[in-house]
Design an enzyme around this catalytic site. Structure first.
Site, short mmCIF file in Angstrom:
data_model
loop_
_atom_site.label_atom_id
_atom_site.label_comp_id
_atom_site.label_asym_id
_atom_site.label_seq_id
_atom_site.Cartn_x
_atom_site.Cartn_y
_atom_site.Cartn_z
N ASP A 207 0.78 -1.24 -0.09
CA ASP A 207 0.15 0.06 -0.04
C ASP A 207 0.69 1.03 -0.10
OD1 ASP A 207 -2.79 1.40 0.65
OD2 ASP A 207 -1.74 1.95 2.24
N GLU A 249 13.46 -15.71 -1.40
CA GLU A 249 13.74 -16.94 -0.45
C GLU A 249 12.33 -17.99 -0.33
OE1 GLU A 249 14.39 -16.19 3.77
OE2 GLU A 249 15.44 -14.43 3.22
#
Length: 532
Positions: A207, A249
């Site tokens: 956001d 990851e």
């Protein structure tokens, strides 16, 4: 906990995904208390699977006092009790994955809720004040704000504390801005990312992604000054490079909410070591005009090309006037200023154009975001003034109706109380009395409905790789007509002219947003998909 997966899925699903935005509070009520919840979403997962979407983007579902619809987060590791529990969120993520639907969560890094533990400790005089922008005021007695910045919601961006100091909030006063120059703020957000990736989410929507970093001098705003004191500052890119390392990851992806007029600076956020995608707001902002839409499409593709990122196409979200209403207005351009009370709307015209726009957006290269209820053709609802909850309305002194009109609870069953939203009592926002005519159960049985159109279009898109990410070639067409080819002989034609347009007679019609005329031509405000 979900185990990390390879850094990239084999088909880079996010490059051409259809992603459905869920505003939980208004999607479906599972426990009957008037507020949408995770139980309601879980019960409707078969509906979403039948719609054919690839992923769900959830607006904030975290613990929050709801001063800004959940974008004032008190605890990122807890689900708001009105929606359910963390265990239920984990079940929802897992159940959606079983249906082939991924989950994207919303992160609000610019600010936290005034009920966040950090802010409570800061108010008590703790060292946590360093995690925010707390400053002495100007004037003889510090009675003036530290600078002249204004809130995105209107009014000053500073509020004075009881001890005389001031704190920065680019949004509501209940949303104090974080100090991203402090390492603890960066570490906390990277830990939050890991927390949700470990629970199986596939991505994160960021956001207000261009607002985090502030000029440490906190200077007054000067129009045209470069760099801007709090928008698109260079320090942001180091933050997002660090975030990208976390996402890689787990094979996670990012989509940023980045409102920037400079295409070159916009593209910097999409470099290979930063965000994967960012929302394209110029397309959403376009009026229903062939020339301007083509310009928006061309500019969007051009600004993404240098960094190899896919475009995103958005017609509506939880912050803007719904597509049917916007396209049904005489001025069909989008601007927050157009959100005024009682704007005349031709819903038949708006619906016809929204249907054509759906096929246009789903035929373009890249990913498509569909806001809940758009597939039902919902118009903007008029909320009685005494029921409005959006802080934008109150911060404007009551002149702006705010965003509640696009957040009204969805209609699911025409004959059920509150159109099948699931409530035993009136929902948190009132539904219009005619809402049942848009109910999903009614539209499921109607092959000409908006829901049937979306289902058919998404099904064709998923089954036809040529409509995914890839090249677009404009075709010769009459004035007011958009026509372009995709891979594998696929063609999209959208008629925005005043008169019908001829279609290639050698092509097979796959789908159209409305019936052709008696001569096989494409009428005004209608789109068609063809196979050459």
């Amino acid at each position: 906990m979900a185990q990390p997966i390879p850094a990239r899925t084999p088909n880079d699903w996010w490059r051409s995904a259809v992603i459905y935005q869920v505003y939980v509070r208004s999607f479906a009520d599972g426990d009957g208390d008037g507020t949408g919840d995770l139980a309601g979403v879980r019960a409707r997962l078969p509906y979403l699977a039948e719609l054919g979407v690839d992923a769900l983007w959830f607006s904030p579902w975290y613990q929050s006092p709801m001063k800004d619809g959940g974008y004032d987060v008190a605890d990122y590791r807890a689900i708001d009790p009105a929606f359910g529990t963390l265990a239920e969120a984990e079940k929802l993520i897992a159940e959606a994955r079983e249906l082939g639907i991924r989950t994207i969560v919303d992160i609000v890094p610019n600010h936290v809720s005034a009920q966040h533990p950090w802010w409570r400790a800061a108010l008590a005089g703790g060292a946590e004040r360093e995690l925010f922008h707390v400053r002495p005021g100007r004037g003889d007695d510090g009675e003036l704000p530290p600078n002249d910045w204004t809130s995105e919601f209107g009014g000053p961006a500073w509020t004075r504390l009881p001890d005389g100091q001031w704190y920065l909030h680019l949004f509501a006063p209940e949303q104090p801005d974080l100090n991203w120059a402090h390492p603890a703020v960066r570490q906390e957000h990277e830990d939050i990312l890991r927390f949700w990736f470990e629970r199986g989410v596939a991505g994160v929507r960021i956001d207000s992604a261009a607002l985090l970093a502030k000029d440490p001098r906190l200077p007054d705003f000067v129009e045209g000054r470069d760099p801007h004191p709090y928008v698109d500052r260079d320090e942001l890119h180091d933050i997002y490079r660090s975030w990208r390392g976390v996402a890689d990851e787990y094979g996670g992806v990012f989509v940023g909410e980045v409102w920037l007029p400079d295409s070159e600076r916009f593209a910097r956020y999409l470099r290979p070591d930063e965000l994967h995608t960012a929302f394209n707001f110029s397309f959403l902002a376009c009026p229903w005009d062939a020339r301007r839409l083509r310009t928006s499409i061309d500019e969007t593709l051009a600004e993404h090309a240098p960094v190899g990122a896919p475009a995103t196409w958005v017609l509506c979200n939880h912050d803007v006037t719904r597509t049917v209403t916007r396209y049904g207005r005489e001025d069909t351009g989008f601007d927050f200023a157009t959100k005024v009370f009682g704007t005349p709307t031709d819903l038949a015209l708006g619906t016809r154009r929204a249907r054509a726009a759906a096929l246009l957006s789903l035929a373009l290269p890249g990913a498509v975001y569909v806001y809940q209820g758009e597939e039902l053709g919902l118009p903007e609802a008029d909320i009685p003034r005494d029921r409005i909850q959006d802080p934008m309305h109150f911060r404007s002194g009551g002149t702006d109706p705010g965003r509640d009109g696009c957040r009204v609870p969805l209609p699911w069953a025409a004959e059920a109380p509150y159109a099948g939203f699931g409530s035993r009592e009136e929902p948190w926002l009132p539904q219009p009395t005619h809402w049942a005519v848009y109910a999903a159960d009614q539209q499921t049985e109607d092959p000409g409905s908006m829901l049937s159109l979306y289902r058919a279009a998404i099904r064709i898109r998923r089954a036809t790789p040529g409509f995914g990410d890839g090249p677009l070639t404009w075709l010769p067409s009459a004035d007011g007509v958009l026509a372009f080819a995709r891979d594998d002989g696929l063609v999209c034609v959208v008629n925005l002219a005043d008169t019908p347009t001829e279609l290639d007679g050698a092509s097979r019609l796959l789908l159209s947003s409305g019936p052709l005329d008696d001569r096989g031509r494409l009428p005004r405000d209608t789109a068609a998909w063809l196979l050459r």
